[in-house]
Design an enzyme around this catalytic site. Structure first.
Site, mmCIF file in Angstrom:
data_model
loop_
_atom_site.group_PDB
_atom_site.id
_atom_site.type_symbol
_atom_site.label_atom_id
_atom_site.label_comp_id
_atom_site.label_asym_id
_atom_site.label_seq_id
_atom_site.Cartn_x
_atom_site.Cartn_y
_atom_site.Cartn_z
ATOM 1 N N LYS A 117 0.830 -1.216 0.000
ATOM 2 C CA LYS A 117 0.000 0.000 0.000
ATOM 3 C C LYS A 117 0.855 1.253 0.000
ATOM 4 O O LYS A 117 0.466 2.273 -0.573
ATOM 5 C CB LYS A 117 -0.953 0.001 1.203
ATOM 6 C CG LYS A 117 -2.098 -0.970 1.054
ATOM 7 C CD LYS A 117 -3.286 -0.574 1.930
ATOM 8 C CE LYS A 117 -4.455 -1.516 1.704
ATOM 9 N NZ LYS A 117 -5.536 -1.301 2.676
ATOM 10 N N LYS A 199 -6.717 -10.479 -9.645
ATOM 11 C CA LYS A 199 -7.894 -10.630 -8.795
ATOM 12 C C LYS A 199 -8.975 -9.633 -9.208
ATOM 13 O O LYS A 199 -8.659 -8.510 -9.574
ATOM 14 C CB LYS A 199 -7.460 -10.339 -7.339
ATOM 15 C CG LYS A 199 -8.257 -11.068 -6.298
ATOM 16 C CD LYS A 199 -7.579 -10.971 -4.944
ATOM 17 C CE LYS A 199 -8.464 -10.226 -3.979
ATOM 18 N NZ LYS A 199 -7.920 -10.166 -2.620
ATOM 19 N N LYS A 202 -12.708 -3.808 -7.655
ATOM 20 C CA LYS A 202 -13.526 -2.683 -8.130
ATOM 21 C C LYS A 202 -12.646 -1.524 -8.580
ATOM 22 O O LYS A 202 -13.084 -0.654 -9.294
ATOM 23 C CB LYS A 202 -14.499 -2.224 -7.044
ATOM 24 C CG LYS A 202 -13.833 -1.824 -5.743
ATOM 25 C CD LYS A 202 -14.855 -1.504 -4.668
ATOM 26 C CE LYS A 202 -14.202 -1.287 -3.325
ATOM 27 N NZ LYS A 202 -14.055 -2.490 -2.521
#
Ligand code: TRP
Length: 335
Positions: A117, A199, A202
């Site tokens: 991240k 994967k 969204k």
């Protein structure tokens, strides 16, 4: 028979957008199933975790409410399960602060999600992102959870929660149940319909690759019809056919059919038959949930009552743990 206490399960979900078919099949459906298997279950929406990445306030509110209604529509049973919103239970950040002081910089630096991240959000590597695992440890340890169902990507966070629990128990005296991760075996790892090596997400930019649990039937059908497959035109399960493999896994997950059964069902048929069949299975699975979701969303008063009552129930349990912890650490009692 010995009168054993039911084991406690806790899991939490970030609600920064509408859940995807991947969230639904890979996690939610399996996790919620535990409430019917004799466990005492607690579920929550991890909205405090959500703000480690910048969120639009109106969206955070909207998606949190929708996620709450969606999980109720999926069948979370508030007669036996506690289902709350993390930010409504102040013991979460309270215990997280304390656990921060029992967690090493080095340990947190090794967390793979932090490293990922930090790379993805290089302009906002905030302290919350770094201490995220301490908040997650607090989520788990507050409720003395025995088991924590998570995806493989969260296993490391449950392990650090175990380490923190053991450390604290060792320094003082047994205080926390040491939790174990459970990674449900079935439940597909759903991949993008447009790039089956990634994967389903969204945020992958390509909306056609991702099915949202609130997509209408036409949209679901269209996205499946456009799904990337291969030129063999044969429904066969193979690592070399990631697009078809993904569709077969989705189909299997919903219908309960094995790969052999699916191969037989579509023998001699092409993707022109297979893709709409997968879409129909998904539409049929989601339709009753979407209908209940729409009903629940009409009744904001009911929703408010549910999350308020459940935050109170959660807080009553969490409070007991925090009180124990504060006493052991040596804070002067208020009264
Ligand atoms: N970090 C988890 C995720 O992103 C969500 C989460 C927060 C969680 N607290 C938790 C999961 C406690 C299990 C237990 O998926």
């Amino acid at each position: 028979m010995e009168n054993t206490k039911p084991k406690r399960i806790l899991s939490m979900y970030q609600s920064t957008g509408t859940f995807t078919l991947g969230n639904y099949l890979g996690a939610l459906r399996n996790h919620i199933g535990f409430q019917n298997e004799g466990y005492e279950c607690l579920y929550a929406l991890a909205d405090l975790h959500a703000i480690t990445v910048r969120q639009e306030p109106a969206n955070l509110r909207k998606y949190t409410l929708e996620a709450y209604a969606f999980l109720l529509a999926m069948g979370i049973d508030l007669e036996k399960t506690i289902f709350f919103i993390q930010s409504h239970v102040p013991q979460h950040p309270q215990l997280a602060w304390i656990l921060n002081c029992y967690t090493q910089f080095g340990e947190l630096s090794r967390m793979t999600q932090f490293k990922d991240k930090a790379q993805k959000h290089a302009d906002n590597i905030n302290a919350g992102l770094f201490t995220y695992p301490c908040l997650m440890a607090a989520d788990i340890l507050l409720y003395q959870a025995d088991f924590v169902p998570v995806g493989a990507d969260q296993k490391q966070h449950v392990e650090i929660a175990r380490d923190i629990a053991e450390r604290f128990n060792g320094l003082y005296s047994p205080t926390f149940t040491v939790p174990e991760p459970i990674i449900p075996q079935h439940g597909a790892r759903v991949m993008s319909l447009q790039d089956p090596t990634k994967k389903m997400s969204k945020s992958d930019g390509n909306n056609n690759g991702c099915i949202s649990v609130l997509d209408d039937a036409d949209t679901i059908m269209r996205k499946f019809k456009r799904a990337i497959t291969d030129s063999e035109a044969c429904v066969r399960y193979s690592e070399e056919k990631p697009g078809v493999k993904n569709l077969m896994e989705i189909y299997s997950c919903i219908t309960g059919k094995t790969m052999e059964e699916i191969q037989r069902e579509f023998e001699g048929k092409g993707y022109g038959d297979f893709k709409p069949a997968v879409a129909e299975a998904v539409i049929g699975e989601l339709r009753p949930i979407q209908e209940r979701f729409q009903e629940i969303m009409q009744d904001k008063e009911y929703l408010r009552r549910c999350y308020k009552e459940n935050a109170e129930k959660a807080s009553a349990i969490a409070h007991r743990t925090v009180a124990k912890v504060m006493k052991k650490v040596g804070f002067l009692p208020e009264d």
